[in-house]
Design a protein around this motif. Sequence first.
Motif, PDB file in Angstrom:
ATOM      1  N   GLU A   9      13.788  13.486  -5.344  1.00 10.65           N
ATOM      2  CA  GLU A   9      14.026  13.329  -3.895  1.00 10.65           C
ATOM      3  C   GLU A   9      14.058  14.694  -3.204  1.00 10.65           C
ATOM      4  O   GLU A   9      13.554  14.852  -2.096  1.00 10.65           O
ATOM      5  N   ARG A  10      14.651  15.685  -3.848  1.00 13.94           N
ATOM      6  CA  ARG A  10      14.703  17.033  -3.272  1.00 13.94           C
ATOM      7  C   ARG A  10      13.295  17.632  -3.183  1.00 13.94           C
ATOM      8  O   ARG A  10      12.919  18.247  -2.191  1.00 13.94           O
ATOM      9  N   ILE A  11      12.494  17.430  -4.211  1.00 14.48           N
ATOM     10  CA  ILE A  11      11.135  17.972  -4.244  1.00 14.48           C
ATOM     11  C   ILE A  11      10.280  17.361  -3.144  1.00 14.48           C
ATOM     12  O   ILE A  11       9.562  18.066  -2.431  1.00 14.48           O
ATOM     13  N   ILE A  12      10.333  16.033  -2.975  1.00 10.87           N
ATOM     14  CA  ILE A  12       9.448  15.406  -1.983  1.00 10.87           C
ATOM     15  C   ILE A  12       9.875  15.679  -0.550  1.00 10.87           C
ATOM     16  O   ILE A  12       9.121  15.419   0.384  1.00 10.87           O
ATOM     17  N   ARG A  13      11.058  16.224  -0.361  1.00 12.71           N
ATOM     18  CA  ARG A  13      11.459  16.636   0.996  1.00 12.71           C
ATOM     19  C   ARG A  13      10.779  17.935   1.420  1.00 12.71           C
ATOM     20  O   ARG A  13      10.724  18.252   2.601  1.00 12.71           O
ATOM     21  N   VAL A  14      10.246  18.700   0.445  1.00 12.55           N
ATOM     22  CA  VAL A  14       9.639  19.989   0.775  1.00 12.55           C
ATOM     23  C   VAL A  14       8.176  20.132   0.358  1.00 12.55           C
ATOM     24  O   VAL A  14       7.516  21.065   0.808  1.00 12.55           O
ATOM     25  N   PHE A  15       7.682  19.228  -0.491  1.00 11.32           N
ATOM     26  CA  PHE A  15       6.290  19.305  -0.945  1.00 11.32           C
ATOM     27  C   PHE A  15       5.616  17.940  -0.841  1.00 11.32           C
ATOM     28  O   PHE A  15       6.223  16.922  -1.173  1.00 11.32           O
ATOM     29  N   THR A  37       4.857  -3.126  -5.965  1.00 12.89           N
ATOM     30  CA  THR A  37       6.241  -3.442  -6.303  1.00 12.89           C
ATOM     31  C   THR A  37       7.156  -2.224  -6.157  1.00 12.89           C
ATOM     32  O   THR A  37       8.344  -2.322  -6.433  1.00 12.89           O
ATOM     33  N   ASN A  38       6.591  -1.076  -5.765  1.00 17.46           N
ATOM     34  CA  ASN A  38       7.412   0.128  -5.644  1.00 17.46           C
ATOM     35  C   ASN A  38       7.122   0.855  -4.329  1.00 17.46           C
ATOM     36  O   ASN A  38       6.166   0.561  -3.633  1.00 17.46           O
ATOM     37  N   GLN A  39       7.992   1.792  -3.996  1.00 18.83           N
ATOM     38  CA  GLN A  39       7.845   2.572  -2.774  1.00 18.83           C
ATOM     39  C   GLN A  39       6.861   3.704  -2.996  1.00 18.83           C
ATOM     40  O   GLN A  39       6.707   4.155  -4.117  1.00 18.83           O
ATOM     41  N   PRO A  40       6.232   4.223  -1.982  1.00 16.19           N
ATOM     42  CA  PRO A  40       6.275   3.661  -0.634  1.00 16.19           C
ATOM     43  C   PRO A  40       5.364   2.444  -0.523  1.00 16.19           C
ATOM     44  O   PRO A  40       4.579   2.165  -1.429  1.00 16.19           O
ATOM     45  N   LEU A  85      -1.032  10.882   4.317  1.00 21.08           N
ATOM     46  CA  LEU A  85      -0.276   9.664   4.605  1.00 21.08           C
ATOM     47  C   LEU A  85       1.199  10.021   4.699  1.00 21.08           C
ATOM     48  O   LEU A  85       1.710  10.775   3.868  1.00 21.08           O
ATOM     49  N   PHE A  86       1.876   9.448   5.695  1.00 20.81           N
ATOM     50  CA  PHE A  86       3.295   9.705   5.901  1.00 20.81           C
ATOM     51  C   PHE A  86       4.036   8.379   5.915  1.00 20.81           C
ATOM     52  O   PHE A  86       3.639   7.444   6.604  1.00 20.81           O
ATOM     53  N   PHE A  87       5.120   8.308   5.138  1.00 22.72           N
ATOM     54  CA  PHE A  87       5.960   7.119   5.065  1.00 22.72           C
ATOM     55  C   PHE A  87       7.401   7.535   5.333  1.00 22.72           C
ATOM     56  O   PHE A  87       7.880   8.492   4.735  1.00 22.72           O
ATOM     57  N   GLU A  88       8.095   6.811   6.168  1.00 25.95           N
ATOM     58  CA  GLU A  88       9.515   7.049   6.421  1.00 25.95           C
ATOM     59  C   GLU A  88      10.285   5.931   5.743  1.00 25.95           C
ATOM     60  O   GLU A  88      10.178   4.767   6.135  1.00 25.95           O
ATOM     61  N   ILE A  89      11.062   6.279   4.713  1.00 26.34           N
ATOM     62  CA  ILE A  89      11.814   5.289   3.948  1.00 26.34           C
ATOM     63  C   ILE A  89      13.222   5.825   3.709  1.00 26.34           C
ATOM     64  O   ILE A  89      13.390   6.904   3.129  1.00 26.34           O
ATOM     65  N   GLN A  91      15.420   7.248   5.532  1.00 23.95           N
ATOM     66  CA  GLN A  91      15.615   8.584   6.110  1.00 23.95           C
ATOM     67  C   GLN A  91      14.944   9.698   5.299  1.00 23.95           C
ATOM     68  O   GLN A  91      15.311  10.861   5.418  1.00 23.95           O
ATOM     69  N   THR A  92      13.987   9.340   4.474  1.00 19.96           N
ATOM     70  CA  THR A  92      13.194  10.323   3.745  1.00 19.96           C
ATOM     71  C   THR A  92      11.748  10.156   4.158  1.00 19.96           C
ATOM     72  O   THR A  92      11.219   9.044   4.166  1.00 19.96           O
ATOM     73  N   THR A  93      11.103  11.262   4.518  1.00 18.27           N
ATOM     74  CA  THR A  93       9.687  11.224   4.845  1.00 18.27           C
ATOM     75  C   THR A  93       8.891  11.598   3.617  1.00 18.27           C
ATOM     76  O   THR A  93       9.096  12.659   3.023  1.00 18.27           O
ATOM     77  N   TYR A  94       8.018  10.692   3.207  1.00 20.78           N
ATOM     78  CA  TYR A  94       7.107  10.941   2.100  1.00 20.78           C
ATOM     79  C   TYR A  94       5.784  11.408   2.707  1.00 20.78           C
ATOM     80  O   TYR A  94       5.271  10.782   3.629  1.00 20.78           O
ATOM     81  N   HIS A  95       5.249  12.489   2.194  1.00 22.18           N
ATOM     82  CA  HIS A  95       3.948  12.991   2.619  1.00 22.18           C
ATOM     83  C   HIS A  95       3.051  12.978   1.394  1.00 22.18           C
ATOM     84  O   HIS A  95       3.268  13.719   0.444  1.00 22.18           O
TER      85      HIS A  95
END
Length: 164
Positions: A9-15, A37-40, A85-89, A91-95
């Motif tokens: 979770e920490r890694i995907i907040r910055v990369f 069956t999984n996020q995002p 692609l950007f996903f907000e899940i 309160q975490t943004t996945y890029h």
Amino acid sequence: MRIAREEYERIIRVFPRVCVDILLTDTAGRVLLLQRTNQPAIGQWWFPGGRVHIGETRLQAAHRKLREECVLPAGELTELGSFDLFFEIDQTTYHDVTILFRRQVESGTEILIDAQASAFGWFYPEQCRDLGLNRYVIDNILVHAQPALNPASWSPRSEPCLIA
């Protein structure tokens, strides 16, 4: 290699994550979609695909994902482009930086899905507009699945296509 969820979770907040997707078509003109069956994008219809592993090329990752998610052997893949692609899940943004490949198989090719999907279906491009697909998925189906298809000429098909 597995890393702890907190570290991930920490890694995907910055990369951004590097991923591959495969637009798989058959000779009947249908597109294979998996219900995630999984996020995002949990519960959504999507292309087979996933993350690129360290030391693996994008092409190797695409072949691996087809083996893992669809039990398909290696075959010719064509790179179609890359997408952000950007996903907000929660309160975490996945890029995700996703490279899209295309592969065609014979109609009737057996597909066996793994636990990353709850169902799969072969859909004609005109059926995809009613699935509530992510813009990235539907746009690439309409552009790359059958480039000569004229949406004004779409007519419903009666063949069953969903496999649970």
